[in-house]
Design a protein around this motif. Structure first.
Motif, PDB file in Angstrom:
ATOM      1  N   UNK A 119       0.823  -1.212   0.000  1.00 26.04           N
ATOM      2  CA  UNK A 119       0.000   0.000   0.000  1.00 26.04           C
ATOM      3  C   UNK A 119       0.858   1.263   0.000  1.00 26.04           C
ATOM      4  N   UNK A 120       1.920   1.276   0.789  1.00 27.02           N
ATOM      5  CA  UNK A 120       2.798   2.448   0.806  1.00 27.02           C
ATOM      6  C   UNK A 120       3.448   2.675  -0.555  1.00 27.02           C
ATOM      7  N   UNK A 121       3.820   1.587  -1.210  1.00 27.20           N
ATOM      8  CA  UNK A 121       4.417   1.694  -2.544  1.00 27.20           C
ATOM      9  C   UNK A 121       3.409   2.266  -3.536  1.00 27.20           C
ATOM     10  N   UNK A 122       2.217   1.718  -3.538  1.00 32.16           N
ATOM     11  CA  UNK A 122       1.213   2.155  -4.504  1.00 32.16           C
ATOM     12  C   UNK A 122       0.770   3.590  -4.258  1.00 32.16           C
ATOM     13  N   UNK A 123       0.668   3.974  -3.002  1.00 27.98           N
ATOM     14  CA  UNK A 123       0.294   5.360  -2.686  1.00 27.98           C
ATOM     15  C   UNK A 123       1.358   6.327  -3.195  1.00 27.98           C
ATOM     16  N   UNK A 124       2.634   5.981  -3.014  1.00 35.80           N
ATOM     17  CA  UNK A 124       3.722   6.842  -3.489  1.00 35.80           C
ATOM     18  C   UNK A 124       3.664   6.987  -5.004  1.00 35.80           C
ATOM     19  N   UNK A 125       3.361   5.899  -5.700  1.00 36.93           N
ATOM     20  CA  UNK A 125       3.254   5.964  -7.156  1.00 36.93           C
ATOM     21  C   UNK A 125       2.064   6.824  -7.571  1.00 36.93           C
ATOM     22  N   UNK A 126       0.919   6.611  -6.932  1.00 37.58           N
ATOM     23  CA  UNK A 126      -0.271   7.398  -7.245  1.00 37.58           C
ATOM     24  C   UNK A 126      -0.019   8.881  -7.055  1.00 37.58           C
ATOM     25  N   UNK A 127       0.655   9.211  -5.974  1.00 46.04           N
ATOM     26  CA  UNK A 127       0.921  10.620  -5.660  1.00 46.04           C
ATOM     27  C   UNK A 127       1.870  11.263  -6.671  1.00 46.04           C
ATOM     28  N   UNK A 128       2.605  10.450  -7.402  1.00 47.87           N
ATOM     29  CA  UNK A 128       3.521  10.968  -8.428  1.00 47.87           C
ATOM     30  C   UNK A 128       2.977  10.766  -9.843  1.00 47.87           C
ATOM     31  N   UNK A 129       1.687  10.471  -9.943  1.00 46.43           N
ATOM     32  CA  UNK A 129       1.048  10.393 -11.248  1.00 46.43           C
ATOM     33  C   UNK A 129       1.320   9.129 -12.027  1.00 46.43           C
ATOM     34  N   UNK A 130       1.793   8.078 -11.371  1.00 45.27           N
ATOM     35  CA  UNK A 130       2.111   6.830 -12.051  1.00 45.27           C
ATOM     36  C   UNK A 130       0.900   5.890 -12.050  1.00 45.27           C
ATOM     37  N   UNK A 131       0.756   5.105 -13.132  1.00 43.79           N
ATOM     38  CA  UNK A 131      -0.379   4.189 -13.241  1.00 43.79           C
ATOM     39  C   UNK A 131       0.069   2.746 -13.486  1.00 43.79           C
ATOM     40  N   UNK A 132       1.381   2.507 -13.432  1.00 48.09           N
ATOM     41  CA  UNK A 132       1.904   1.155 -13.637  1.00 48.09           C
ATOM     42  C   UNK A 132       2.838   0.792 -12.489  1.00 48.09           C
ATOM     43  N   UNK A 133       2.953  -0.496 -12.230  1.00 48.27           N
ATOM     44  CA  UNK A 133       3.827  -0.944 -11.153  1.00 48.27           C
ATOM     45  C   UNK A 133       4.288  -2.378 -11.424  1.00 48.27           C
ATOM     46  N   UNK A 134       5.250  -2.832 -10.634  1.00 54.20           N
ATOM     47  CA  UNK A 134       5.646  -4.241 -10.654  1.00 54.20           C
ATOM     48  C   UNK A 134       5.382  -4.828  -9.276  1.00 54.20           C
ATOM     49  N   UNK A 135       4.865  -6.039  -9.237  1.00 51.44           N
ATOM     50  CA  UNK A 135       4.578  -6.728  -7.986  1.00 51.44           C
ATOM     51  C   UNK A 135       4.816  -8.222  -8.204  1.00 51.44           C
ATOM     52  N   UNK A 136       5.823  -8.778  -7.536  1.00 52.60           N
ATOM     53  CA  UNK A 136       6.152 -10.181  -7.734  1.00 52.60           C
ATOM     54  C   UNK A 136       5.450 -11.082  -6.740  1.00 52.60           C
ATOM     55  N   UNK A 137       4.575 -11.951  -7.236  1.00 52.39           N
ATOM     56  CA  UNK A 137       3.899 -12.925  -6.375  1.00 52.39           C
ATOM     57  C   UNK A 137       4.566 -14.290  -6.452  1.00 52.39           C
ATOM     58  N   UNK A 138       5.115 -14.611  -7.615  1.00 49.29           N
ATOM     59  CA  UNK A 138       5.790 -15.889  -7.838  1.00 49.29           C
ATOM     60  C   UNK A 138       7.259 -15.585  -8.135  1.00 49.29           C
ATOM     61  N   UNK A 139       8.171 -16.132  -7.341  1.00 50.65           N
ATOM     62  CA  UNK A 139       9.580 -15.775  -7.461  1.00 50.65           C
ATOM     63  C   UNK A 139      10.455 -17.019  -7.650  1.00 50.65           C
ATOM     64  N   UNK A 140      10.895 -17.278  -8.886  1.00 52.30           N
ATOM     65  CA  UNK A 140      11.847 -18.383  -9.073  1.00 52.30           C
ATOM     66  C   UNK A 140      13.200 -17.969  -8.505  1.00 52.30           C
ATOM     67  N   UNK A 141      13.811 -18.831  -7.717  1.00 47.74           N
ATOM     68  CA  UNK A 141      15.063 -18.476  -7.056  1.00 47.74           C
ATOM     69  C   UNK A 141      16.135 -19.523  -7.348  1.00 47.74           C
ATOM     70  N   UNK A 142      17.373 -19.068  -7.365  1.00 49.89           N
ATOM     71  CA  UNK A 142      18.498 -19.969  -7.577  1.00 49.89           C
ATOM     72  C   UNK A 142      18.620 -20.952  -6.413  1.00 49.89           C
ATOM     73  N   UNK A 143      18.424 -20.457  -5.199  1.00 47.59           N
ATOM     74  CA  UNK A 143      18.512 -21.281  -4.001  1.00 47.59           C
ATOM     75  C   UNK A 143      17.134 -21.872  -3.684  1.00 47.59           C
TER      76      UNK A 143
END
Length: 371
Positions: A119-143
């Motif tokens: 929420x803090x990330x999205x609010x900061x983007x909204x306040x700066x006029x941004x309408x796109x974001x990245x959010x990783x729910x599935x994370x392939x990892x080396x380990x």
């Protein structure tokens, strides 16, 4: 060879049937029909496979309903730029335009952790006029013991928060066909408050079955990252795998190459390939400075390496930026050391605007001064 019909020729029209009947009687030729649906009109493209060199381009263009014929001269049949090819270089998705002429910033969490951080990330983007974001729910990892992402459990509240703060498109990595179904279902259950761009990560660039699966669905556009240990040609052919299944809404991502020659950066920055990809294909090009640099080191001029690398890609004509931010990088579950802080967002966006202005001036100067 590609036969492009006029936009006013629907699949149930006599002109459409006449063109297909004509092509069906050509020896050693098979056809594949694709309909490109835009906001205003739909265009039918017929891909001819086989002995196309013997076909008379003018004869086909004289058929009723045919707008033009493009001879394919490059390896990337669908996504490539071909001589006399005036097809568009982009697409619209959920109110956002993606093409080779504009620029979209996707700042956000490499891996979703808590609702508060999202929420803090999205609010900061909204306040700066941004309408796109990245959010990783599935994370392939080396380990295998590292955090693999919250998966489908976080999707409903991530999508609801995205809708609350006006995010139109979320870039979200998928590693399995079931993830596409989970995203689709979570969007449906939450009332489709946002849109999702499916991200194919560098480890899956040559997972050909996954490429085919995301290519068969037309609901979500795709961000395909370059493979970290293969050639550019091999990665572009991976994008062609997606397009060959029907989904042409693809953004190609540069994220650095895995080699010690890139030291001290995490990967060798490959953003000089931005104009090369735009010249070879019709895909918009994304840069990922966070995974290219992999740290928050700063130059003596006070600018972080991530800022410098981003500017290099933008000045080269990049159309999308995928960059890691986090409200508390020290608490991030993935790639915290490379994440920018929320208080750095205004300065980052300002720096991007400066670099974009420089690119626009360079492009204008090139158009004024013929070679």
């Amino acid at each position: 060879m590609i036969v492009i019909l006029r936009s006013d020729v629907p699949p149930d029209s006599p002109e459409y049937r006449q063109v297909l009947d004509f092509l069906a009687h050509k020896p050693n030729i098979t056809t594949r029909v694709h309909q490109e649906v835009g906001q205003i009109q739909a265009v039918t493209e017929i891909y001819l496979i086989g002995d196309t060199a013997s076909l008379d381009k003018a004869e086909i263009e004289s058929l009723p309903g045919v707008d033009r014929v493009v001879r394919v001269s490059e390896e990337y049949r669908i996504l490539g730029r071909h001589r006399d090819d005036r097809r568009p270089t982009g697409f619209d998705y959920n109110g956002v335009r993606f093409d080779q002429d504009n620029l979209n910033v996707f700042a956000g969490l490499c891996a979703v952790d808590t609702p508060d951080h999202v929420e803090r990330m999205l609010k900061a983007l909204r306040d700066r006029g941004q309408v796109c974001t990245r959010m990783g729910a599935y994370k392939p990892r080396t380990n295998p013991y590292a955090f693999q992402g919250h998966g489908k459990g976080c999707l409903p509240w991530v999508f609801e928060l995205a809708g609350r703060y006006g995010m139109k498109v979320i870039a979200m990595e998928v590693t399995h066909d079931s993830h596409v179904d989970e995203i689709r279902e979570a969007l449906r259950r939450t009332g489709n408050p946002t849109g999702v761009m499916l991200q194919i990560g560098t480890r899956n660039t040559q997972n050909f079955e996954l490429l085919r699966i995301v290519g068969r669905q037309r609901e979500f556009p795709v961000l395909l990252k370059r493979g970290f240990g293969i050639t550019l040609e091999e990665s572009l052919n991976a994008a062609e795998y997606i397009a060959s299944e029907g989904n042409r809404h693809i953004v190609f991502g540069l994220r650095g190459m895995k080699t010690n020659m890139g030291d001290p950066h995490r990967n060798f920055v490959d953003f000089a390939h931005v104009p090369a990809v735009k010249r070879l294909t019709r895909m918009p090009v994304c840069i990922d400075p966070s995974h290219s640099v992999g740290s928050r080191e700063a130059a003596p001029d006070g600018l972080l390496d991530i800022f410098h690398v981003t500017a290099q890609g933008v000045i080269a004509g990049a159309n999308m930026i995928l960059v890691d931010f986090h409200p508390a990088p020290e608490k991030a579950l993935v790639d915290g050391p490379q994440a920018l802080r929320l208080e750095e967002l205004p300065r980052f966006l300002e720096d991007v605007a400066i670099a974009r202005e420089a690119y626009e001036r360079r492009r204008a100067a090139a158009l004024r001064r013929p070679d």
